[in-house]
Design an enzyme around this catalytic site. Structure first.
Site, PDB file in Angstrom:
ATOM      1  N   SER A 213       0.850  -1.194   0.000  1.00  0.00           N
ATOM      2  CA  SER A 213       0.000   0.000   0.000  1.00  0.00           C
ATOM      3  C   SER A 213       0.885   1.242   0.000  1.00  0.00           C
ATOM      4  CB  SER A 213      -0.937  -0.013   1.214  1.00  0.00           C
ATOM      5  OG  SER A 213      -1.907   1.012   1.121  1.00  0.00           O
ATOM      6  N   ASN A 214       0.354   2.350   0.461  1.00  0.00           N
ATOM      7  CA  ASN A 214       1.103   3.603   0.528  1.00  0.00           C
ATOM      8  C   ASN A 214       0.675   4.369   1.775  1.00  0.00           C
ATOM      9  OD1 ASN A 214      -1.329   5.239  -0.279  1.00  0.00           O
ATOM     10  ND2 ASN A 214      -1.063   4.025  -2.147  1.00  0.00           N
ATOM     11  N   ARG A 215       1.179   5.578   1.942  1.00  0.00           N
ATOM     12  CA  ARG A 215       0.973   6.317   3.189  1.00  0.00           C
ATOM     13  C   ARG A 215      -0.319   7.131   3.226  1.00  0.00           C
ATOM     14  NH1 ARG A 215       5.685   6.292   6.179  1.00  0.00           N
ATOM     15  NH2 ARG A 215       7.586   5.725   5.051  1.00  0.00           N
ATOM     16  N   ALA A 280      -5.148   7.293  -3.494  1.00  0.00           N
ATOM     17  CA  ALA A 280      -3.762   6.993  -3.856  1.00  0.00           C
ATOM     18  C   ALA A 280      -3.717   5.517  -4.268  1.00  0.00           C
ATOM     19  CB  ALA A 280      -2.834   7.258  -2.676  1.00  0.00           C
TER      20      ALA A 280
END
Length: 407
Positions: A213-215, A280
């Site tokens: 995933s991402n932040r 995102a």
């Protein structure tokens, strides 16, 4: 300006154990600028004294029609004419039955009958009473007559057991009231528009317990959804996070992966007027996700994952565009304007929101953001460092000015 500021609000209180919560709601309304007057039933006065409400509101409390302080005015008519918004809280089964059948036998119910302002009903009663067909019939009649009814909460009741019929907490009530009142406001910028917002970082499963995933926290997308609703839109929020409270009045669709997000966006896009693609999206996913948790090998060797690109949602939507206004986001750490301009052109966007997430206070997880707005054939516009709500308001105002609203 707050929708409650300088608004004349009449709160009608009927007799139930939840009557004390009306004090907390009135306090919140006053803090937001409303002038509040109270009408009480005789039963309500057995739970909380009229003096308590009079002291809080600094306004006389209407309890008895026959104690007029000024003979030139009929008590219930004068209060009804003054009222711009009427709230019945708590609305007991008895009060609901009277209002549904046009019974006006005391100061509170005659005021309700004489009021032409929008009326909001907050029921509170025992769960068995609430489920009774007669009570449900009366509530349906209120809705048919144009009143706005909030569904009660489920929780511990005065009788000592849990059930549906509990008065919602004041914060929940005021959020609902604000949303309902906003939607009744004429000439809102996004009235009659369907706004589709995506939010959060997608998750691509490695195995049942791990993912890529991402932040992204989803806060920016949720702020856009909230402001779009405040501006009058019918809002659908497709979210890859479940860590944030859903804005009142917003329809939520939960997703996890980029593929699920693509499916949900494709389903809603044909009937969308304005798409704000704030999610995102993970750029890569494992070629194959393991059915069971991947265990460390005995020799503690390295693990190699083979990755493949996830679908480019905006790129796939571009050929489908008819009259939709599409807003994209670009989170960059270098060459901000160059990369953002390329994305704006390649994906046929109407507006691109670019930010440098390497800067403090900008981008992921925080409550503030600073963005640069890019539109075709126009100079970029850079905002100050603002709250994400204010950034959302800037984005949507720019979209409206750029032709996002369709007749």
């Amino acid at each position: 300006m707050d929708i409650w500021n300088k608004r004349h609000v009449t709160v009608v209180i009927s007799g139930g154990i939840a009557s004390y919560k009306a004090l907390l709601l009135i306090r919140q309304l006053m803090k937001r600028g409303a002038t509040v007057r109270v009408a009480m039933t005789a039963h309500a006065a057995e739970f909380v004294t009229p003096l308590t409400f009079q002291t809080l509101t600094q306004q006389p409390v209407v309890l008895d029609e026959f104690t007029a302080t000024d003979p030139k005015y009929v008590v219930h008519v004068a209060l009804a004419d003054w009222t711009e918004t009427m709230i019945m809280v708590p609305a007991t089964a008895n009060l609901i039955a009277k209002v549904a059948n046009g019974i006006a036998d005391d100061a509170a119910t005659t005021t309700i009958l004489a009021t032409t302002a929008p009326k909001f009903v907050i029921p509170a009663m025992n769960s068995h009473m609430y489920a009774n067909p007669a009570a449900q019939r009366n509530l349906n009649q209120l809705v048919a007559d144009g009143l706005h009814v909030l569904t009660p909460a489920t929780g511990m009741l005065a009788e000592g057991y849990s059930g549906k019929g509990r008065l919602p907490e004041p914060d929940v009530i005021i959020d609902w009231l604000t949303d309902q009142l906003t939607q009744l406001t004429p000439n809102l910028p996004l009235a009659h528009q369907h706004v589709l917002v995506t939010a959060g970082g997608t998750r691509e499963a490695i195995d049942p317990v791990r993912y890529i995933s991402n932040r992204s926290s989803g806060k920016m997308g949720y702020a856009v959804a909230q402001v779009a609703r405040e501006m009058g839109a019918d809002v659908t929020l497709i979210s890859a996070t479940d860590q944030l409270p859903v804005p009142v009045g917003v329809h939520l669709v939960k997703v996890a992966s980029a593929a699920e997000l693509l499916t949900a966006v494709n389903a809603a896009f044909p009937t969308t007027n304005l798409l704000v693609m704030a999610a995102a999206v993970s750029d890569y996913r494992p070629v194959q996700s393991a059915d069971q948790k991947i265990k460390k090998p005995a020799d503690h060797g390295d693990l190699t994952l083979q990755l493949t690109e996830t679908p480019d949602i905006l790129k796939q939507l571009a050929p489908q565009k008819t009259s939709q206004y599409v807003v994209g986001f670009a989170a960059e750490t270098q060459h901000l304007l160059t990369n953002a301009q390329r994305k704006l052109t390649q994906k046929r966007l109407d507006l691109l929101v670019a930010n440098d997430v390497s800067k403090p206070g900008v981008g992921f997880n925080g409550d503030t953001n600073q963005v640069t707005l890019l539109r075709p054939n126009q100079e970029p516009v850079k905002t100050a460092l603002l709250s994400k709500i204010e950034i959302a308001r800037t984005i949507l105002t720019t979209a409206v000015a750029g032709g996002a609203v369709k007749a």
